[in-house]
Write an enzyme that holds these catalytic residues in place. Structure first.
Site, PDB file in Angstrom:
ATOM      1  N   LYS A  82      40.866  45.254  49.594  1.00 26.54           N
ATOM      2  CA  LYS A  82      42.023  45.985  49.079  1.00 26.54           C
ATOM      3  C   LYS A  82      41.979  47.422  49.591  1.00 26.54           C
ATOM      4  CE  LYS A  82      44.303  46.856  44.594  1.00 26.54           C
ATOM      5  NZ  LYS A  82      44.205  46.548  43.146  1.00 26.54           N
ATOM      6  N   SER A 151      48.199  44.690  41.395  1.00 28.26           N
ATOM      7  CA  SER A 151      48.298  45.505  42.593  1.00 28.26           C
ATOM      8  C   SER A 151      47.540  44.948  43.795  1.00 28.26           C
ATOM      9  CB  SER A 151      47.769  46.910  42.282  1.00 28.26           C
ATOM     10  OG  SER A 151      46.399  46.860  41.893  1.00 28.26           O
ATOM     11  N   SER A 175      45.589  43.284  37.838  1.00 30.09           N
ATOM     12  CA  SER A 175      45.761  43.316  39.283  1.00 30.09           C
ATOM     13  C   SER A 175      44.961  42.290  40.059  1.00 30.09           C
ATOM     14  CB  SER A 175      45.416  44.718  39.808  1.00 30.09           C
ATOM     15  OG  SER A 175      46.245  45.683  39.219  1.00 30.09           O
TER      16      SER A 175
END
Length: 449
Positions: A82, A151, A175
């Protein structure tokens, strides 16, 4: 463009063939890259790729396997990170123009651990702005008209269609679990502090590092390999348990945690969940609901405040650095984060202490319930991924595990309207290994669901 049906790609399933020479990390990487070539132009899971470097690393890994000297069980595993997690050789841009082109010049703790274990960092996956609410264009591989969640948007999308066996994400509210649910992958949010977050831009008090993976075994083994090298956050014992994937074991008792999410969940999602509960009960495991268990009823009541308390805690903890970014150039922040900062600046230190006390009371109640129920079950999302990529979906089902600092897994066992939906399994803090043993059993029981 019409995309093929997504399929997950397990690295752990190939380990025996690596050892025998029937398969190699080079060939495995090329299969991942073939799926990347198919899906990535439409899905947009990555913000940065290092394909040539990945191929060199795969050749080196293949040589180690051939010599019978792999660095670890994830030697040669292609992994995505990420874009909050620092890498010495790639930018870390946090989904924000504030960090456009930013290079820290170092690896985060988890990045370094992955490299030491021989994993191949293929690239950085898309995140929403500072892992908050504003998406950055990634689409769901099951239906590009739909959100992949957030996210950890790119991480889930990449794993859900076989571009990667594992991608590392983070979770403050939902997330990891929600994107995994929407994209049909396994999502693992470890106990708070179980994976070292050093060098990652996710330092909030509910945030956790964790994998989105093709299988439970991939998730457990990569998390263990990271924790064995990087440990947990300072002051935390880190992830522990058996070296290999914990063996399947039925729990003695399971609790159902409905919370506010049950009121807004789609009818098909609730029907799938209820059918799963019936199957679990028919297997001989006791399932209790709040009407049958006073402690569970108390926990449900405390969860009514989990969303606003979580949001205010996150807001307080975000005053810095958001105020520093605003001072640099307020135009670099989205309207959403500008409003969050303005609201947070109204809260006092006394307000923050009261919020923490309220959260701690909920955690104490959960500890009591966990002494009687080995796991809590709920949905991972209100339903399949909703249409539109302008938002990332409802977080209502994901708040409890984050609020409680508890380990949780989203298991991709449901299909609703032809789209994936996860079953969420929550355990007590530091019972991550027991959680995986329960999840393995649940997978076997619900395999035909």
């Amino acid at each position: 463009m019409s995309l093929p049906t997504p399929r997950r790609r397990s690295f752990v399933a190939a380990l025996a063939d690596f050892s025998s020479g029937a398969d190699t990390p080079e060939a495995f990487l090329e299969r991942c890259l073939a799926d990347l070539s198919t899906f990535e132009p439409e899905i947009g899971a990555f913000v940065h790729l290092e394909i040539d470097a990945a191929r060199r690393s795969a050749r080196e890994s293949a040589a180690r396997w051939k010599a019978g000297a792999p660095l670890s069980r994830i030697d040669g595993m292609p992994v995505g990170l990420k874009d909050l997690i620092e890498t010495v050789d790639m930018p870390t841009q946090c989904g924000s123009p504030v960090f456009e082109g930013y290079r820290s010049g170092r690896d985060a703790a988890s990045t370094l651990a992955l490299r030491q274990a021989g994993a191949i960092i293929l690239g950085k996956t898309v995140t929403t702005e500072f892992a908050a609410m504003v998406p950055r264009g990634t689409r769901n591989p099951w239906d590009p008209r739909r959100t992949p969640g957030g996210s950890s948007s790119g991480s889930a999308a990449a794993v859900g269609c076989g571009m990667l066996p594992v991608a590392i994400g983070t979770q403050v509210i939902g997330s990891l679990l929600r994107p995994a649910s929407y994209c049909g992958a396994v999502g693992f949010k470890p106990t708070f502090g179980a994976i070292n977050r050093g060098g990652s831009h996710d330092g909030l008090s509910q945030s956790a590092h964790g994998p989105i993976a093709a299988t439970l075994a991939d998730a457990w083994i990569v998390a263990r390999e990271i924790a064995d090298r990087a440990g947990g956050d300072p002051g935390h014992p880190g992830l522990f348990g058996p070296r290999d994937m914990p063996a399947s074991r039925p729990p003695a008792r399971i609790g159902v945690l409905e919370t506010a999410g049950w009121k807004v969940a789609e009818a098909d999602a609730k029907a799938a969940f209820d059918a799963a509960i019936a199957r679990i009960e028919s297997s001989g495991v006791q399932v209790v609901r709040r009407t049958q268990h006073a402690g569970l009823a108390r926990l449900e009541a405390l969860m009514d405040r989990a969303a606003p308390v979580s949001q205010q805690i996150v807001a307080c903890e975000s005053v810095w650095p958001l105020s520093a970014y605003r001072a640099r150039d307020p135009r670099l922040l989205s309207d959403f984060l500008s409003r969050r900062l303005a609201e947070a600046e109204k809260l006092t230190p006394a307000d923050y202490r009261a919020l923490l006390s309220e959260r701690e009371a909920a955690r104490a109640t959960h500890a009591m319930v966990a002494g009687d129920c080995e796991a809590l079950l709920t949905l991972s999302a209100t339903g399949p991924a909703p249409l539109g990529i302008e938002a990332t979906g409802d977080t209502v089902f994901n708040i409890p595990a984050s609020y409680l600092g508890a380990p949780a897994v989203s298991l991709p066992v449901f299909s609703v309207q032809g789209l994936p939906l996860g079953l969420q399994v929550i355990a007590a803090p530091h019972r991550d290994a027991e959680l995986f043993a329960t999840c393995a059993w649940l997978e076997s029981v619900l395999a035909a669901n």
